[in-house]
Design a protein around this motif. Structure first.
Motif, PDB file in Angstrom:
ATOM      1  N   VAL A 174      47.394  32.866  47.687  1.00  0.00           N
ATOM      2  CA  VAL A 174      47.536  33.820  46.587  1.00  0.00           C
ATOM      3  C   VAL A 174      46.177  34.112  45.954  1.00  0.00           C
ATOM      4  O   VAL A 174      45.825  35.278  45.704  1.00  0.00           O
ATOM      5  CB  VAL A 174      48.522  33.282  45.526  1.00  0.00           C
ATOM      6  CG1 VAL A 174      48.423  34.085  44.233  1.00  0.00           C
ATOM      7  CG2 VAL A 174      49.939  33.311  46.062  1.00  0.00           C
ATOM      8  N   TYR A 175      45.406  33.082  45.699  1.00  0.00           N
ATOM      9  CA  TYR A 175      44.076  33.252  45.099  1.00  0.00           C
ATOM     10  C   TYR A 175      43.213  34.159  45.973  1.00  0.00           C
ATOM     11  O   TYR A 175      42.600  35.121  45.488  1.00  0.00           O
ATOM     12  CB  TYR A 175      43.417  31.885  44.934  1.00  0.00           C
ATOM     13  CG  TYR A 175      41.992  31.921  44.438  1.00  0.00           C
ATOM     14  CD1 TYR A 175      41.698  32.145  43.092  1.00  0.00           C
ATOM     15  CD2 TYR A 175      40.931  31.694  45.312  1.00  0.00           C
ATOM     16  CE1 TYR A 175      40.380  32.158  42.637  1.00  0.00           C
ATOM     17  CE2 TYR A 175      39.616  31.706  44.860  1.00  0.00           C
ATOM     18  CZ  TYR A 175      39.348  31.934  43.530  1.00  0.00           C
ATOM     19  OH  TYR A 175      38.040  31.942  43.077  1.00  0.00           O
ATOM     20  N   ASP A 176      43.188  33.874  47.279  1.00  0.00           N
ATOM     21  CA  ASP A 176      42.360  34.665  48.182  1.00  0.00           C
ATOM     22  C   ASP A 176      42.847  36.111  48.255  1.00  0.00           C
ATOM     23  O   ASP A 176      42.042  37.043  48.303  1.00  0.00           O
ATOM     24  CB  ASP A 176      42.358  34.044  49.577  1.00  0.00           C
ATOM     25  CG  ASP A 176      41.378  34.732  50.505  1.00  0.00           C
ATOM     26  OD1 ASP A 176      40.158  34.526  50.341  1.00  0.00           O
ATOM     27  OD2 ASP A 176      41.824  35.495  51.384  1.00  0.00           O
ATOM     28  N   ALA A 177      44.164  36.299  48.268  1.00  0.00           N
ATOM     29  CA  ALA A 177      44.714  37.653  48.329  1.00  0.00           C
ATOM     30  C   ALA A 177      44.327  38.471  47.102  1.00  0.00           C
ATOM     31  O   ALA A 177      44.037  39.665  47.197  1.00  0.00           O
ATOM     32  CB  ALA A 177      46.231  37.599  48.466  1.00  0.00           C
ATOM     33  N   LEU A 178      44.290  37.822  45.937  1.00  0.00           N
ATOM     34  CA  LEU A 178      43.978  38.537  44.710  1.00  0.00           C
ATOM     35  C   LEU A 178      42.510  38.960  44.638  1.00  0.00           C
ATOM     36  O   LEU A 178      42.196  40.095  44.283  1.00  0.00           O
ATOM     37  CB  LEU A 178      44.318  37.672  43.493  1.00  0.00           C
ATOM     38  CG  LEU A 178      45.806  37.459  43.197  1.00  0.00           C
ATOM     39  CD1 LEU A 178      45.974  36.445  42.069  1.00  0.00           C
ATOM     40  CD2 LEU A 178      46.490  38.774  42.834  1.00  0.00           C
ATOM     41  N   VAL A 179      41.608  38.039  44.972  1.00  0.00           N
ATOM     42  CA  VAL A 179      40.179  38.312  44.765  1.00  0.00           C
ATOM     43  C   VAL A 179      39.524  38.985  45.970  1.00  0.00           C
ATOM     44  O   VAL A 179      38.318  39.248  45.951  1.00  0.00           O
ATOM     45  CB  VAL A 179      39.413  37.024  44.388  1.00  0.00           C
ATOM     46  CG1 VAL A 179      39.985  36.415  43.114  1.00  0.00           C
ATOM     47  CG2 VAL A 179      39.443  36.007  45.521  1.00  0.00           C
ATOM     48  N   GLU A 189      39.013  41.113  39.828  1.00  0.00           N
ATOM     49  CA  GLU A 189      38.035  40.206  39.230  1.00  0.00           C
ATOM     50  C   GLU A 189      38.624  38.792  39.125  1.00  0.00           C
ATOM     51  O   GLU A 189      39.818  38.621  38.836  1.00  0.00           O
ATOM     52  CB  GLU A 189      37.634  40.699  37.837  1.00  0.00           C
ATOM     53  CG  GLU A 189      36.814  41.976  37.847  1.00  0.00           C
ATOM     54  CD  GLU A 189      35.448  41.781  38.480  1.00  0.00           C
ATOM     55  OE1 GLU A 189      34.898  40.667  38.359  1.00  0.00           O
ATOM     56  OE2 GLU A 189      34.939  42.729  39.098  1.00  0.00           O
ATOM     57  N   VAL A 190      37.769  37.792  39.328  1.00  0.00           N
ATOM     58  CA  VAL A 190      38.232  36.410  39.389  1.00  0.00           C
ATOM     59  C   VAL A 190      38.976  35.992  38.128  1.00  0.00           C
ATOM     60  O   VAL A 190      40.060  35.398  38.200  1.00  0.00           O
ATOM     61  CB  VAL A 190      37.052  35.444  39.653  1.00  0.00           C
ATOM     62  CG1 VAL A 190      37.512  33.988  39.500  1.00  0.00           C
ATOM     63  CG2 VAL A 190      36.487  35.658  41.046  1.00  0.00           C
ATOM     64  N   GLU A 191      38.413  36.284  36.960  1.00  0.00           N
ATOM     65  CA  GLU A 191      39.049  35.850  35.710  1.00  0.00           C
ATOM     66  C   GLU A 191      40.433  36.481  35.545  1.00  0.00           C
ATOM     67  O   GLU A 191      41.364  35.836  35.054  1.00  0.00           O
ATOM     68  CB  GLU A 191      38.158  36.189  34.508  1.00  0.00           C
ATOM     69  CG  GLU A 191      36.850  35.407  34.475  1.00  0.00           C
ATOM     70  CD  GLU A 191      37.066  33.890  34.463  1.00  0.00           C
ATOM     71  OE1 GLU A 191      38.109  33.429  33.942  1.00  0.00           O
ATOM     72  OE2 GLU A 191      36.193  33.170  34.974  1.00  0.00           O
ATOM     73  N   MET A 196      46.448  35.968  36.058  1.00  0.00           N
ATOM     74  CA  MET A 196      47.691  36.340  36.733  1.00  0.00           C
ATOM     75  C   MET A 196      48.378  35.108  37.331  1.00  0.00           C
ATOM     76  O   MET A 196      49.604  34.968  37.260  1.00  0.00           O
ATOM     77  CB  MET A 196      47.407  37.363  37.821  1.00  0.00           C
ATOM     78  CG  MET A 196      46.932  38.709  37.278  1.00  0.00           C
ATOM     79  SD  MET A 196      46.341  39.832  38.576  1.00  0.00           S
ATOM     80  CE  MET A 196      47.907  40.210  39.407  1.00  0.00           C
ATOM     81  N   ILE A 197      47.580  34.211  37.898  1.00  0.00           N
ATOM     82  CA  ILE A 197      48.143  32.990  38.479  1.00  0.00           C
ATOM     83  C   ILE A 197      48.722  32.100  37.388  1.00  0.00           C
ATOM     84  O   ILE A 197      49.830  31.578  37.503  1.00  0.00           O
ATOM     85  CB  ILE A 197      47.065  32.236  39.296  1.00  0.00           C
ATOM     86  CG1 ILE A 197      46.706  33.037  40.552  1.00  0.00           C
ATOM     87  CG2 ILE A 197      47.556  30.841  39.674  1.00  0.00           C
ATOM     88  CD1 ILE A 197      45.516  32.484  41.321  1.00  0.00           C
ATOM     89  N   ARG A 198      47.958  31.931  36.293  1.00  0.00           N
ATOM     90  CA  ARG A 198      48.427  31.101  35.174  1.00  0.00           C
ATOM     91  C   ARG A 198      49.707  31.648  34.566  1.00  0.00           C
ATOM     92  O   ARG A 198      50.611  30.897  34.200  1.00  0.00           O
ATOM     93  CB  ARG A 198      47.351  31.021  34.089  1.00  0.00           C
ATOM     94  CG  ARG A 198      46.309  29.953  34.273  1.00  0.00           C
ATOM     95  CD  ARG A 198      45.524  29.729  32.992  1.00  0.00           C
ATOM     96  NE  ARG A 198      44.924  30.971  32.524  1.00  0.00           N
ATOM     97  CZ  ARG A 198      43.676  31.357  32.805  1.00  0.00           C
ATOM     98  NH1 ARG A 198      42.915  30.601  33.557  1.00  0.00           N
ATOM     99  NH2 ARG A 198      43.206  32.492  32.321  1.00  0.00           N
ATOM    100  N   ASP A 199      49.801  32.980  34.464  1.00  0.00           N
ATOM    101  CA  ASP A 199      50.949  33.613  33.804  1.00  0.00           C
ATOM    102  C   ASP A 199      52.143  33.795  34.729  1.00  0.00           C
ATOM    103  O   ASP A 199      53.155  34.389  34.333  1.00  0.00           O
ATOM    104  CB  ASP A 199      50.537  34.977  33.231  1.00  0.00           C
ATOM    105  CG  ASP A 199      49.557  34.842  32.071  1.00  0.00           C
ATOM    106  OD1 ASP A 199      49.361  33.711  31.595  1.00  0.00           O
ATOM    107  OD2 ASP A 199      48.988  35.867  31.653  1.00  0.00           O
ATOM    108  N   GLY A 200      52.034  33.330  35.948  1.00  0.00           N
ATOM    109  CA  GLY A 200      53.168  33.400  36.870  1.00  0.00           C
ATOM    110  C   GLY A 200      53.434  34.784  37.429  1.00  0.00           C
ATOM    111  O   GLY A 200      54.550  35.060  37.876  1.00  0.00           O
TER     112      GLY A 200
END
Length: 225
Positions: A174-179, A189-191, A196-200
Motif C-alpha cells: 500500500v505504501y509503495d502504491a501510494l508514493v 506526497e509521502v506525508e 491516508m494510511i493512518r486514517d484507514g
C-alpha cells in the motif's frame, strides 16, 4: 595414514555438499526473481515495485519490533518471498492490468483473483515447494490483500488470522502504491500517503504494525529518490 586419508575424503565430500547446497539456494532464488521479473513484462510498475517491496519488508523486519524473534535466515526468506506477492498478475488480462482508469466492478473481481492465481502458480513449481521460502511466498501471494478488520480478500481473514509476513507485505504494498506513479494515478506526497494510511483510507492494519512502520519509515524514502 588410513585415518588421515578418510579424514581428507570426508572433508572433500563435505565441501562438495556445501557447494551443491549453495548452488541449489542460488537456483531457487534465481527462480523466484525470474517469476517476479515475468510480471515486469506485463505491468509498467512491477519491476521496481517488487524490488522496493523486498527492501521495505527487510527494513521493517530488521529495524522494528515486528521482526522480534526472527533470525537472520528467516528474515532473508520472508524478504525474498515478498517479491512473489503479485506473481498471480501474470494471469490477469492486459486490458485490466494496465487500464489507465478506474476498474469496473467486474474488472475488479477479475483483478482480485491474482491472489489465488499466484498461490496456485507457486504450488506448481516443485523446486520452490522444497524450499523454506515457499511457506512464506504461498501465504503472502494469497493473503497480502487481507485486512485487519476482516474486509479483505480472498478469504476475509481477520486480525491475527493473517500471518505477520502477509501483514507486513500488505502494508509495504500500500505504501509503495501510494508514493509511486502508476498507470491509473500520479505519485502522492509521502506525508499525505502516511496520513491516508493512518486514517484507514487504504485499508485497516494491525495497530502494532502501524506503530512500527511509522517509527521506521523515514529511511525508506531514499528508495524513491
Amino acid at each position: 595414514q588410513a585415518r588421515r586419508r578418510l579424514s581428507r575424503t570426508v572433508e572433500s565430500q563435505r565441501e562438495r555438499l556445501l557447494r551443491q547446497a549453495e548452488e541449489i539456494i542460488d537456483l531457487n532464488q534465481g527462480m523466484v526473481e525470474a517469476l517476479a521479473a515475468a510480471i515486469e513484462f506485463r505491468s509498467e510498475e512491477s519491476g521496481d515495485h517488487v524490488r522496493r517491496i523486498h527492501d521495505i519488508t527487510r527494513h521493517l523486519l530488521e529495524h522494528t519490533e515486528w521482526g522480534a524473534g526472527l533470525d537472520a535466515y528467516s528474515i532473508d526468506q520472508i524478504a525474498l518471498a515478498s517479491i512473489t506477492h503479485d506473481v498471480g498478475k501474470i494471469a490477469i488480462p492486459d486490458a485490466i492490468l494496465n487500464k489507465p482508469g478506474k476498474l469496473t466492478r467486474e474488472e475488479y473481481e477479475i483483478m482480485k483473483t491474482h491472489t489465488t492465481q499466484g498461490a496456485r502458480l507457486l504450488k506448481k513449481i516443485p523446486h520452490i515447494m522444497e524450499h523454506q521460502m515457499f511457506q512464506y511466498a504461498y501465504d503472502i501471494a494469497e493473503h497480502h490483500h487481507e485486512r485487519w478488520d476482516g474486509r479483505g480478500y480472498p478469504d476475509g481473514l481477520k486480525g491475527d488470522e493473517i500471518s505477520m509476513w502477509a501483514q507486513i507485505v500488505s502494508l509495504a504494498d500500500v505504501y509503495d502504491a501510494l508514493v509511486s506513479k502508476r498507470v491509473y494515478k500520479g505519485a502522492i506526497e509521502v506525508e499525505e500517503a502516511l496520513r491516508m494510511i493512518r486514517d484507514g483510507e487504504c485499508g485497516v492494519f494491525n495497530p502494532k504494525l502501524l506503530k512500527c512502520f511509522m517509527q521506521a519509515e523515514k529511511p525508506l524514502r531514499r528508495l524513491y529518490q
